[in-house]
Design a protein around this motif. Structure first.
Motif, PDB file in Angstrom:
ATOM      1  N   ASP A  76       0.824  -1.206   0.000  1.00  0.00           N
ATOM      2  CA  ASP A  76       0.000   0.000   0.000  1.00  0.00           C
ATOM      3  C   ASP A  76       0.854   1.250   0.000  1.00  0.00           C
ATOM      4  N   VAL A  77       0.390   2.244  -0.701  1.00  0.00           N
ATOM      5  CA  VAL A  77       1.008   3.567  -0.672  1.00  0.00           C
ATOM      6  C   VAL A  77      -0.110   4.546  -0.359  1.00  0.00           C
ATOM      7  N   ASP A  78       0.129   5.402   0.611  1.00  0.00           N
ATOM      8  CA  ASP A  78      -0.919   6.363   0.931  1.00  0.00           C
ATOM      9  C   ASP A  78      -1.109   7.320  -0.226  1.00  0.00           C
ATOM     10  N   CYS A  79      -2.233   7.987  -0.195  1.00  0.00           N
ATOM     11  CA  CYS A  79      -2.579   8.964  -1.220  1.00  0.00           C
ATOM     12  C   CYS A  79      -1.349   9.804  -1.568  1.00  0.00           C
ATOM     13  N   ALA A  80      -1.077   9.941  -2.864  1.00  0.00           N
ATOM     14  CA  ALA A  80       0.163  10.576  -3.293  1.00  0.00           C
ATOM     15  C   ALA A  80       0.346  11.966  -2.685  1.00  0.00           C
ATOM     16  N   VAL A  81      -0.664  12.784  -2.745  1.00  0.00           N
ATOM     17  CA  VAL A  81      -0.595  14.126  -2.164  1.00  0.00           C
ATOM     18  C   VAL A  81      -1.970  14.478  -1.613  1.00  0.00           C
ATOM     19  N   GLY A  82      -2.034  14.816  -0.351  1.00  0.00           N
ATOM     20  CA  GLY A  82      -3.277  15.344   0.199  1.00  0.00           C
ATOM     21  C   GLY A  82      -4.428  14.360   0.189  1.00  0.00           C
ATOM     22  N   HIS A  83      -5.585  14.838  -0.121  1.00  0.00           N
ATOM     23  CA  HIS A  83      -6.805  14.050   0.001  1.00  0.00           C
ATOM     24  C   HIS A  83      -7.288  13.539  -1.347  1.00  0.00           C
ATOM     25  N   ALA A  84      -8.174  12.563  -1.269  1.00  0.00           N
ATOM     26  CA  ALA A  84      -8.733  11.989  -2.481  1.00  0.00           C
ATOM     27  C   ALA A  84      -9.552  13.020  -3.249  1.00  0.00           C
ATOM     28  N   PRO A  85      -9.515  13.055  -4.568  1.00  0.00           N
ATOM     29  CA  PRO A  85      -8.532  12.340  -5.382  1.00  0.00           C
ATOM     30  C   PRO A  85      -7.201  13.079  -5.345  1.00  0.00           C
ATOM     31  N   CYS A  86      -6.117  12.346  -5.110  1.00  0.00           N
ATOM     32  CA  CYS A  86      -4.843  13.020  -4.882  1.00  0.00           C
ATOM     33  C   CYS A  86      -4.137  13.375  -6.184  1.00  0.00           C
ATOM     34  N   THR A 140      -4.807  15.108  -9.956  1.00  0.00           N
ATOM     35  CA  THR A 140      -5.790  15.895 -10.693  1.00  0.00           C
ATOM     36  C   THR A 140      -5.496  15.806 -12.186  1.00  0.00           C
ATOM     37  N   PRO A 141      -6.469  15.380 -12.963  1.00  0.00           N
ATOM     38  CA  PRO A 141      -6.225  15.304 -14.406  1.00  0.00           C
ATOM     39  C   PRO A 141      -6.026  16.694 -14.993  1.00  0.00           C
ATOM     40  N   SER A 142      -5.207  16.769 -16.040  1.00  0.00           N
ATOM     41  CA  SER A 142      -4.961  18.079 -16.655  1.00  0.00           C
ATOM     42  C   SER A 142      -6.247  18.628 -17.257  1.00  0.00           C
ATOM     43  N   ASP A 143      -7.143  17.737 -17.676  1.00  0.00           N
ATOM     44  CA  ASP A 143      -8.448  18.155 -18.169  1.00  0.00           C
ATOM     45  C   ASP A 143      -9.452  17.128 -17.675  1.00  0.00           C
ATOM     46  N   ASP A 144     -10.402  17.547 -16.830  1.00  0.00           N
ATOM     47  CA  ASP A 144     -11.335  16.570 -16.268  1.00  0.00           C
ATOM     48  C   ASP A 144     -12.569  16.366 -17.148  1.00  0.00           C
ATOM     49  N   HIS A 145     -12.629  17.054 -18.264  1.00  0.00           N
ATOM     50  CA  HIS A 145     -13.740  16.908 -19.220  1.00  0.00           C
ATOM     51  C   HIS A 145     -15.108  17.010 -18.542  1.00  0.00           C
ATOM     52  N   GLY A 146     -15.191  17.800 -17.496  1.00  0.00           N
ATOM     53  CA  GLY A 146     -16.459  18.001 -16.822  1.00  0.00           C
ATOM     54  C   GLY A 146     -16.813  16.937 -15.804  1.00  0.00           C
ATOM     55  N   PHE A 147     -15.952  15.929 -15.633  1.00  0.00           N
ATOM     56  CA  PHE A 147     -16.219  14.885 -14.645  1.00  0.00           C
ATOM     57  C   PHE A 147     -16.026  15.443 -13.234  1.00  0.00           C
ATOM     58  N   VAL A 148     -16.833  14.955 -12.310  1.00  0.00           N
ATOM     59  CA  VAL A 148     -16.571  15.221 -10.904  1.00  0.00           C
ATOM     60  C   VAL A 148     -15.760  14.032 -10.409  1.00  0.00           C
ATOM     61  N   VAL A 149     -14.451  14.211 -10.332  1.00  0.00           N
ATOM     62  CA  VAL A 149     -13.560  13.095 -10.031  1.00  0.00           C
ATOM     63  C   VAL A 149     -13.568  12.801  -8.545  1.00  0.00           C
ATOM     64  N   HIS A 150     -13.769  11.545  -8.162  1.00  0.00           N
ATOM     65  CA  HIS A 150     -13.723  11.203  -6.742  1.00  0.00           C
ATOM     66  C   HIS A 150     -12.574  10.262  -6.378  1.00  0.00           C
ATOM     67  N   THR A 151     -12.000   9.586  -7.349  1.00  0.00           N
ATOM     68  CA  THR A 151     -10.950   8.624  -7.043  1.00  0.00           C
ATOM     69  C   THR A 151      -9.843   8.696  -8.088  1.00  0.00           C
ATOM     70  N   ALA A 152      -8.622   8.520  -7.636  1.00  0.00           N
ATOM     71  CA  ALA A 152      -7.510   8.357  -8.569  1.00  0.00           C
ATOM     72  C   ALA A 152      -6.853   7.031  -8.236  1.00  0.00           C
ATOM     73  N   GLU A 153      -6.755   6.161  -9.205  1.00  0.00           N
ATOM     74  CA  GLU A 153      -6.215   4.837  -8.938  1.00  0.00           C
ATOM     75  C   GLU A 153      -4.869   4.699  -9.624  1.00  0.00           C
ATOM     76  N   VAL A 154      -3.831   4.508  -8.845  1.00  0.00           N
ATOM     77  CA  VAL A 154      -2.488   4.443  -9.410  1.00  0.00           C
ATOM     78  C   VAL A 154      -1.836   3.124  -9.036  1.00  0.00           C
ATOM     79  N   THR A 155      -1.227   2.483  -9.997  1.00  0.00           N
ATOM     80  CA  THR A 155      -0.410   1.311  -9.713  1.00  0.00           C
ATOM     81  C   THR A 155       1.021   1.630 -10.118  1.00  0.00           C
ATOM     82  N   TYR A 156       1.916   1.578  -9.154  1.00  0.00           N
ATOM     83  CA  TYR A 156       3.328   1.786  -9.438  1.00  0.00           C
ATOM     84  C   TYR A 156       3.950   0.414  -9.678  1.00  0.00           C
ATOM     85  N   TRP A 157       4.481   0.195 -10.852  1.00  0.00           N
ATOM     86  CA  TRP A 157       5.102  -1.084 -11.144  1.00  0.00           C
ATOM     87  C   TRP A 157       6.609  -0.974 -10.959  1.00  0.00           C
ATOM     88  N   GLY A 158       7.210  -2.018 -10.404  1.00  0.00           N
ATOM     89  CA  GLY A 158       8.654  -1.995 -10.241  1.00  0.00           C
ATOM     90  C   GLY A 158       9.116  -3.274  -9.601  1.00  0.00           C
TER      91      GLY A 158
END
Ligand SMILES: [Zn+2]
Ligand SMILES: [Zn+2]
Length: 167
Positions: A108-118, A120-138
């Motif tokens: 587990d990795v805590d939210c990358a920065v601050g609160h959900a969604p941590c 922010t898309p460069s353009d949200d296309h009008g969506f109300v974003v509530h979650t950002a799901e990131v998988t770091y592979w390595g």
């Protein structure tokens, strides 16, 4: 950190299930306990630990319990690409995952920065974003250090630089 850590589930497992509006059954209890002890488990892994307690448990019953939990919001399912769905009890905190491409370890990795969604898309296309799901592979630390000592065993003559003339 989050308030979630090590909730006193053993006594409270039934309460968690009932609190989510579900009926407590022994298989559901076993599945939830298994996830508490082994987060990021696949349904197969859950079945394996549940059968230690309930030898007659079937994969279908595990899937049923898991999907009921997910629907009720007490279990989160995430799916690293190319892997089976993994289940965990940490829900609603928008945490992310590190996945080792070598051994499959998931951390587990805590939210990358601050609160959900941590993120922010460069353009949200009008969506109300509530979650950002990131998988770091390595590669996890264990795999990386296991892989590292393999390189210095090259014979000494190989260290002489080869002169290449490029034209
Ligand atoms: Zn690894
Ligand atoms: Zn997680």
């Amino acid at each position: 950190m989050t308030t979630w850590t090590q909730a006193p589930l053993d006594a409270g497992i039934a309460d968690v299930i009932r609190g989510a509006g579900l009926k407590f059954t022994t298989p559901r209890g076993a599945v939830l306990r298994s996830l508490r002890d082994h987060p990021h488990a696949s349904a197969d892994e859950v079945l394996r630990s549940v059968t230690a307690e309930l030898p007659k448990a079937s994969l279908q019953s595990v899937y049923n319990a898991l999907s009921d939990f997910v629907a009720a919001g007490i279990v989160r399912r995430f799916e690293p690409s190319g892997k089976p769905g993994l289940y965990e009890l940490r829900v609603a905190d928008n945490h992310h995952h590190l996945v080792c491409t070598h051994c499959g370890a998931v951390v587990d990795v805590d939210c990358a920065v601050g609160h959900a969604p941590c993120l922010t898309p460069s353009d949200d296309h009008g969506f109300v974003v509530h979650t950002a799901e990131v998988t770091y592979w390595g590669m996890c630390a264990a795999c990386a250090s296991a892989a590292a000592p393999a390189t210095p065993t090259t014979p000494t003559q190989a260290t002489t630089p080869t002169q290449t003339t490029t034209g």
